[in-house]
Design an enzyme around this catalytic site. Structure first.
Site, PDB file in Angstrom:
ATOM      1  N   ASN A  10     -37.690   9.924  25.065  1.00 52.73           N
ATOM      2  CA  ASN A  10     -36.792   9.467  23.756  1.00 52.73           C
ATOM      3  C   ASN A  10     -35.948  10.794  23.313  1.00 52.73           C
ATOM      4  OD1 ASN A  10     -35.830   8.896  21.310  1.00 52.73           O
ATOM      5  ND2 ASN A  10     -37.849   9.104  20.209  1.00 52.73           N
ATOM      6  N   LYS A  12     -33.778  11.082  21.262  1.00 47.87           N
ATOM      7  CA  LYS A  12     -33.521  11.074  19.636  1.00 47.87           C
ATOM      8  C   LYS A  12     -32.080  11.334  19.712  1.00 47.87           C
ATOM      9  CE  LYS A  12     -38.347  12.592  18.883  1.00 47.87           C
ATOM     10  NZ  LYS A  12     -39.363  13.016  17.725  1.00 47.87           N
ATOM     11  N   HIS A  94     -40.304   3.173  15.768  1.00 48.99           N
ATOM     12  CA  HIS A  94     -40.941   4.710  16.019  1.00 48.99           C
ATOM     13  C   HIS A  94     -41.050   5.259  14.524  1.00 48.99           C
ATOM     14  CE1 HIS A  94     -40.393   9.124  16.380  1.00 48.99           C
ATOM     15  NE2 HIS A  94     -40.304   8.722  17.896  1.00 48.99           N
ATOM     16  N   GLU A  96     -40.139   7.761  13.059  1.00 49.64           N
ATOM     17  CA  GLU A  96     -39.080   8.375  12.121  1.00 49.64           C
ATOM     18  C   GLU A  96     -38.212   7.096  11.606  1.00 49.64           C
ATOM     19  OE1 GLU A  96     -37.337  10.661  15.442  1.00 49.64           O
ATOM     20  OE2 GLU A  96     -39.337  12.039  15.015  1.00 49.64           O
ATOM     21  N   GLU A 164     -48.578   6.780  18.747  1.00 53.72           N
ATOM     22  CA  GLU A 164     -48.201   8.053  18.468  1.00 53.72           C
ATOM     23  C   GLU A 164     -48.600   8.378  17.265  1.00 53.72           C
ATOM     24  OE1 GLU A 164     -44.232   8.880  20.776  1.00 53.72           O
ATOM     25  OE2 GLU A 164     -43.476   7.762  19.103  1.00 53.72           O
ATOM     26  N   GLY A 170     -43.309  15.901  17.462  1.00 54.37           N
ATOM     27  CA  GLY A 170     -42.574  16.921  17.020  1.00 54.37           C
ATOM     28  C   GLY A 170     -43.018  18.230  16.582  1.00 54.37           C
ATOM     29  N   SER A 210     -46.081  15.195  21.053  1.00 54.64           N
ATOM     30  CA  SER A 210     -46.059  16.635  21.441  1.00 54.64           C
ATOM     31  C   SER A 210     -46.612  16.528  22.920  1.00 54.64           C
ATOM     32  CB  SER A 210     -46.802  17.600  20.633  1.00 54.64           C
ATOM     33  OG  SER A 210     -46.277  17.581  19.449  1.00 54.64           O
TER      34      SER A 210
HETATM   35  C1  PEP Z   1     -41.321  10.827  19.990  1.00 58.15           C
HETATM   36  O1  PEP Z   1     -40.560  11.106  19.154  1.00 58.15           O
HETATM   37  O2  PEP Z   1     -41.409   9.618  20.189  1.00 58.15           O
HETATM   38  C2  PEP Z   1     -42.291  12.176  20.282  1.00 58.15           C
HETATM   39  C3  PEP Z   1     -43.458  11.949  21.010  1.00 58.15           C
HETATM   40  O3  PEP Z   1     -41.584  13.516  20.099  1.00 58.15           O
HETATM   41  P1  PEP Z   1     -42.201  14.760  20.589  1.00 58.15           P
HETATM   42  O4  PEP Z   1     -42.757  14.490  22.032  1.00 58.15           O
HETATM   43  O5  PEP Z   1     -41.476  15.794  20.514  1.00 58.15           O
HETATM   44  O6  PEP Z   1     -43.515  15.072  19.782  1.00 58.15           O
END
Ligand code: PEP
Length: 252
Positions: A10, A12, A94, A96, A164, A170, A210
């Site tokens: 992703n 973003k 997601h 976000e 997630e 993040g 992460s």
């Molecule tokens: C994500 O945005 O789906 C995600 C898992 O981000 P990150 O790997 O940066 O934590």
């Protein structure tokens, strides 16, 4: 039945066309395990040019799509237009989108239905906040997110579930393999009870939050972790190692 390892990237709202073309060119020349299915989700403006550029064994996806297929929805992405342009995947739900753009469980359920109706495959994100985890409500929250989708759809064959935890996205604070496995197992049990055993056996439940090359192998060893959704590290060379991490486990 063995579930094919699945790794999504992703991007973003990051990168430029030039920087992402370079990233894709690097991916094109990398040795990727054929045991992993790979999808990259660039910013919407770059989905089509990168689809043309990326190797054929890597698919592209959008990071969002609307409930409606067309109409007066300024700034939205039509699931039908994605499908017509040969974009096979979309990320929905997601955290976000849920938190910053106020997408409720119900909206995510309806978006999932709309995407499946036009023929898209969906990476469906679920996960709890830190506050919810600390209140002991993790599985309750995740189940309520799944229930909202189950109200809308019957066929789960084109869905990959991405667990997630919001506190891990993040933040550099990854869930331990045990923490992730516990929730993945609960998700699979919920599917056994509410959707059916065959779906529970075949559906991929991937982890996001992460993930890096340094933690992906231990996570990939877990029985119910079928891959990853990767944010930050998908923009780095280590994405290749994450894609190949399953081959460093003894998992079938
Ligand atoms: C994500 O945005 O789906 C995600 C898992 O981000 P990150 O790997 O940066 O934590």
């Amino acid at each position: 039945m063995a579930r094919k390892f699945f790794v999504g990237g992703n991007f973003k709202m990051n990168g430029t066309l030039a920087s992402l073309q370079k990233l894709v060119a690097d991916l094109n020349s990398a040795q990727l395990s054929s045991d992993s299915e790979v999808v990259i989700a660039p910013p919407s403006l770059y989905v089509l040019p990168l689809k043309e550029l990326v190797r054929k064994d890597v698919a592209v996806g959008a990071q969002n799509a609307h409930i409606e297929v067309s109409g007066a929805f300024t700034g939205e992405i039509s699931p039908k237009q994605l499908h017509e342009e040969g974009v096979p995947w979309v990320i929905l739900g997601h955290s976000e989108r849920r938190s910053l753009f106020h997408e409720s469980h119900e909206i995510v359920g309806k978006k999932t239905k709309a995407a499946l109706d036009v023929g898209l495959n969906v990476i469906l994100c679920v996960g709890e906040t830190l506050q919810e985890r600390e209140a002991g409500r993790t599985i309750q929250v995740v189940e309520s997110q799944l229930v909202a989708v189950a109200k809308e759809i019957k066929d789960w064959s084109k869905i990959v579930i991405a667990y997630e935890p919001v506190w891990a996205i993040g933040t550099g604070k990854v869930a331990t393999p045990e923490q992730a496995q516990e929730v993945h197992k609960d998700i699979r049990s919920w599917i056994v009870q509410n959707i059916g055993e065959t779906v529970a056996e075949s559906i991929r439940v991937i982890y996001g939050g992460s993930v890096t090359a340094a933690n992906s192998i231990e996570l990939a060893k877990q029985l119910d972790i079928d891959g990853f959704l990767v944010g930050g590290a998908s923009l780095k060379p280590e994405f290749v190692d994450i894609i190949n991490s399953k081959n460093k486990t003894n998992k079938l």
